[in-house]
Design a protein around this motif. Structure first.
Motif, mmCIF file in Angstrom:
data_model
loop_
_atom_site.group_PDB
_atom_site.id
_atom_site.type_symbol
_atom_site.label_atom_id
_atom_site.label_comp_id
_atom_site.label_asym_id
_atom_site.label_seq_id
_atom_site.Cartn_x
_atom_site.Cartn_y
_atom_site.Cartn_z
ATOM 1 N N CYS A 199 0.811 -1.220 0.000
ATOM 2 C CA CYS A 199 0.000 0.000 0.000
ATOM 3 C C CYS A 199 0.845 1.271 0.000
ATOM 4 N N GLY A 200 1.919 1.266 0.764
ATOM 5 C CA GLY A 200 2.779 2.438 0.842
ATOM 6 C C GLY A 200 2.007 3.694 1.213
ATOM 7 N N GLY A 201 2.270 4.742 0.494
ATOM 8 C CA GLY A 201 1.666 6.033 0.780
ATOM 9 C C GLY A 201 0.196 6.132 0.452
ATOM 10 N N PHE A 202 -0.371 5.103 -0.203
ATOM 11 C CA PHE A 202 -1.796 5.140 -0.520
ATOM 12 C C PHE A 202 -2.666 4.933 0.719
ATOM 13 N N LEU A 203 -2.199 4.125 1.657
ATOM 14 C CA LEU A 203 -3.047 3.693 2.770
ATOM 15 C C LEU A 203 -3.422 4.857 3.681
ATOM 16 N N ARG A 204 -4.728 5.011 3.889
ATOM 17 C CA ARG A 204 -5.236 6.062 4.764
ATOM 18 C C ARG A 204 -5.887 5.494 6.023
ATOM 19 N N LYS A 205 -6.479 4.295 5.911
ATOM 20 C CA LYS A 205 -7.244 3.742 7.027
ATOM 21 C C LYS A 205 -6.966 2.253 7.151
ATOM 22 N N LEU A 206 -6.589 1.812 8.350
ATOM 23 C CA LEU A 206 -6.300 0.394 8.589
ATOM 24 C C LEU A 206 -6.887 -0.026 9.924
ATOM 25 N N SER A 207 -7.606 -1.150 9.923
ATOM 26 C CA SER A 207 -8.113 -1.732 11.166
ATOM 27 C C SER A 207 -7.491 -3.104 11.369
ATOM 28 N N LEU A 208 -6.777 -3.243 12.470
ATOM 29 C CA LEU A 208 -6.212 -4.526 12.900
ATOM 30 C C LEU A 208 -6.882 -4.967 14.197
ATOM 31 N N ARG A 209 -8.098 -4.521 14.413
ATOM 32 C CA ARG A 209 -8.818 -4.806 15.660
ATOM 33 C C ARG A 209 -8.829 -6.306 15.951
ATOM 34 N N GLY A 210 -8.360 -6.675 17.140
ATOM 35 C CA GLY A 210 -8.388 -8.063 17.561
ATOM 36 C C GLY A 210 -7.293 -8.935 16.988
ATOM 37 N N CYS A 211 -6.339 -8.349 16.272
ATOM 38 C CA CYS A 211 -5.241 -9.141 15.699
ATOM 39 C C CYS A 211 -4.173 -9.349 16.781
ATOM 40 N N LEU B 259 4.534 -3.264 13.328
ATOM 41 C CA LEU B 259 3.961 -1.919 13.245
ATOM 42 C C LEU B 259 5.028 -0.854 13.014
ATOM 43 N N ARG B 260 6.236 -1.150 13.370
ATOM 44 C CA ARG B 260 7.309 -0.220 13.010
ATOM 45 C C ARG B 260 7.512 -0.212 11.494
ATOM 46 N N THR B 261 7.541 -1.400 10.886
ATOM 47 C CA THR B 261 7.641 -1.482 9.427
ATOM 48 C C THR B 261 6.451 -0.803 8.774
ATOM 49 N N PHE B 262 5.271 -1.041 9.333
ATOM 50 C CA PHE B 262 4.070 -0.391 8.810
ATOM 51 C C PHE B 262 4.204 1.124 8.864
ATOM 52 N N ALA B 263 4.621 1.659 9.984
ATOM 53 C CA ALA B 263 4.731 3.110 10.139
ATOM 54 C C ALA B 263 5.735 3.698 9.149
ATOM 55 N N GLN B 264 6.817 2.997 8.904
ATOM 56 C CA GLN B 264 7.835 3.486 7.969
ATOM 57 C C GLN B 264 7.306 3.530 6.541
ATOM 58 N N ASN B 265 6.446 2.557 6.188
ATOM 59 C CA ASN B 265 5.959 2.463 4.805
ATOM 60 C C ASN B 265 4.691 3.268 4.550
ATOM 61 N N CYS B 266 3.874 3.445 5.561
ATOM 62 C CA CYS B 266 2.547 4.050 5.368
ATOM 63 C C CYS B 266 2.460 5.373 6.125
ATOM 64 N N ARG B 267 3.173 6.349 5.654
ATOM 65 C CA ARG B 267 3.306 7.594 6.397
ATOM 66 C C ARG B 267 2.117 8.533 6.224
ATOM 67 N N ASN B 268 1.188 8.155 5.349
ATOM 68 C CA ASN B 268 -0.013 8.977 5.172
ATOM 69 C C ASN B 268 -1.215 8.417 5.935
ATOM 70 N N ILE B 269 -0.983 7.440 6.801
ATOM 71 C CA ILE B 269 -2.091 6.838 7.550
ATOM 72 C C ILE B 269 -2.784 7.909 8.397
ATOM 73 N N GLU B 270 -4.108 7.882 8.366
ATOM 74 C CA GLU B 270 -4.913 8.846 9.130
ATOM 75 C C GLU B 270 -5.750 8.178 10.219
ATOM 76 N N VAL B 271 -6.211 6.953 9.947
ATOM 77 C CA VAL B 271 -7.065 6.234 10.893
ATOM 78 C C VAL B 271 -6.469 4.852 11.141
ATOM 79 N N LEU B 272 -6.153 4.534 12.396
ATOM 80 C CA LEU B 272 -5.515 3.262 12.733
ATOM 81 C C LEU B 272 -6.210 2.666 13.953
ATOM 82 N N ASN B 273 -6.734 1.447 13.786
ATOM 83 C CA ASN B 273 -7.440 0.754 14.863
ATOM 84 C C ASN B 273 -6.618 -0.444 15.316
ATOM 85 N N LEU B 274 -6.093 -0.362 16.528
ATOM 86 C CA LEU B 274 -5.306 -1.449 17.128
ATOM 87 C C LEU B 274 -6.013 -1.995 18.367
ATOM 88 N N ASN B 275 -7.313 -1.830 18.436
ATOM 89 C CA ASN B 275 -8.112 -2.281 19.574
ATOM 90 C C ASN B 275 -7.887 -3.777 19.815
#
Length: 436
Positions: A89-101, A109-125
């Motif tokens: 996804c790279g810079g395209f990703l805006r919203k990701l839900s990993l709820r319950g994972c 999530l460090r790798t995710f943060a480095q690759n997806c710097r345009n993320i706006e909504v993140l659910n880690l519930n």
């Protein structure tokens, strides 16, 4: 293969048209096909990717992976899946839900943060493996983050809030419910850097005291939603500061905050006229006096949970019926002083005909079939709870349903010879549900 943030490049379309002769691919412009693919969920995209080489190109294009929710797809994923998604996804990703994972941890999530710097909504519930290291990564790489859900991530501490304050200044919504290591120091650090917070969920943060609320009231004037359920140390002092500093407040949950009194209802009435939702279940010190002030000043109230506010009487219902025409959901369970007269006023009130949808009257021993007669004119009523209302009869419910045939009535009828009571002066029966 080259990618651009605005879509698929021209060279990709040229390759696409030369590699697939299917009719649909010939007749529809490639831009339109890509647009169609953008509406598909994760599972369908993966299936489409297996149809042909051309569809594989479309399905895996980053522009189709701007919003991903794995909750209904696969919750036992490992960290490497998140890493692969982030690379795709790279810079395209805006919203990701990993709820319950439960298998996703800090490294992924460090790798995710480095690759997806345009993320706006993140659910880690419920991602219980993550620690403060994840928030440090988000702070370092994801400055556009607006909504973050960390509920039940019990390893989160004040260090996470400090990191978010330093690196995520656009944060508007944060859920740290059940992160019970958080204290007033974390809240102080958070609000100093994230003054634009509009929603803050602190349910079950049992170490929070009034001082934490004073920081919120001083630094978060845009706050609209605040949840303090079961924050047992909170008193009038802290909540009054919230009311005075957060005039845009629309939703407040203080259920289980048993120390609060009518002073809170007075402060809400005087400072928060936009209030729509108030949940104060099990706040047994609240009385008719406070609710009178609230109702006369907060005319936009839509939902009220007053369960176990044991001191309120019909007087509160009279005030709500006069001053709160938008009321949709009202819980009065265990409010044992409510009578048919209060329900009569509610049934004749401004909200009754077109607004009132749910009313809960469990364990209201003075309610009789007469109350059901008073509710017949509530044409929007969808559900009524009548557990352990011992003076309600099957016949009364049947008459109500002749006027409101689609209503769901939840009731329990005791056996002819009820079991002996266990403590207390009044019989209590199991809450077996009978939907009539």
């Amino acid at each position: 293969m080259r990618r651009e943030m605005n879509g698929v490049t021209k060279s990709r379309f040229e390759m696409f048209s030369n590699s697939d002769e299917a009719a649909i691919n010939k007749k529809l412009p490639k831009e339109l096909l890509l647009r169609i693919f953008s509406f598909l969920d994760v599972v369908t995209l993966c299936r489409c990717a297996q149809v042909s080489r051309a569809w594989n190109v479309l399905a895996l294009d980053g522009s189709n992976w701007q919003r991903i929710d794995l909750f209904d797809f696969q919750r036992d994923i490992e960290g490497r899946v998140v890493e692969n998604i982030s690379k795709r996804c790279g810079g395209f990703l805006r919203k990701l839900s990993l709820r319950g994972c439960l298998g996703v941890g800090d490294n992924a999530l460090r790798t995710f943060a480095q690759n997806c710097r345009n993320i706006e909504v993140l659910n880690l519930n419920g991602c219980t493996k993550i620690t403060d290291a994840t928030c440090t990564s988000l702070s370092k790489f994801c400055s556009k983050l607006r909504h973050l859900d960390l509920a039940s991530c019990t390893s989160i501490t004040n260090l996470s809030l400090k990191a978010l304050s330093e690196g995520c200044p656009l944060l508007e919504q944060l859920n740290i419910s059940w992160c019970d290591q958080v204290t007033k120091d974390g809240i102080q650090a958070l609000v100093r850097g994230c003054g634009g917070l509009k929603a803050l969920f602190l349910k079950g943060c049992t170490q929070l005291e009034d001082e934490a609320l004073k920081y919120i009231g001083a630094h978060c004037p845009e706050l609209v939603t605040l949840n303090l359920q079961t924050c047992l140390q909170i008193t009038d002092d802290g909540l009054i500061t919230i009311c005075r500093g957060c005039h845009k407040l629309q939703s407040l949950c203080a259920s289980g905050c048993s120390n609060i009194t009518d002073a809170i209802l007075n402060a809400l009435g005087q400072n928060c006229p936009r209030l729509r939702i108030l949940e104060v279940a099990r706040c047994s010190q609240l009385t008719d006096v406070g609710f009178t002030t609230l109702a006369r000043n907060c005319h936009e109230l839509e939902k009220m949970d007053l369960e176990e506010c044991v001191q309120i009487t019909d007087s509160t219902l009279i005030q709500l019926s006069i001053h709160c025409p938008r009321l949709q959901v009202l819980s009065l369970s265990h409010c044992e002083l409510i009578t048919d007269d209060g329900i009569r006023h509610l049934g004749n009130g401004a909200c009754a005909h077109d607004r009132l949808e749910v009313i809960e009257l469990d364990n209201c021993p003075l309610i009789t079939d007469a109350s059901l007669e008073h509710l017949k004119s509530c044409h929007s009523l969808e559900r009524i709870e009548l557990y352990d209302c011992q003076q309600i009869s099957r016949a009364g419910i049947k008459r109500l349903r002749t006027h409101l045939p689609n209503i769901k009535v939840h009731a329990y009828f005791a056996p002819v010879t009820p079991p002996p009571s266990v403590g207390g002066s009044r019989q209590r029966f199991c809450r077996c549900c009978i939907i009539l």
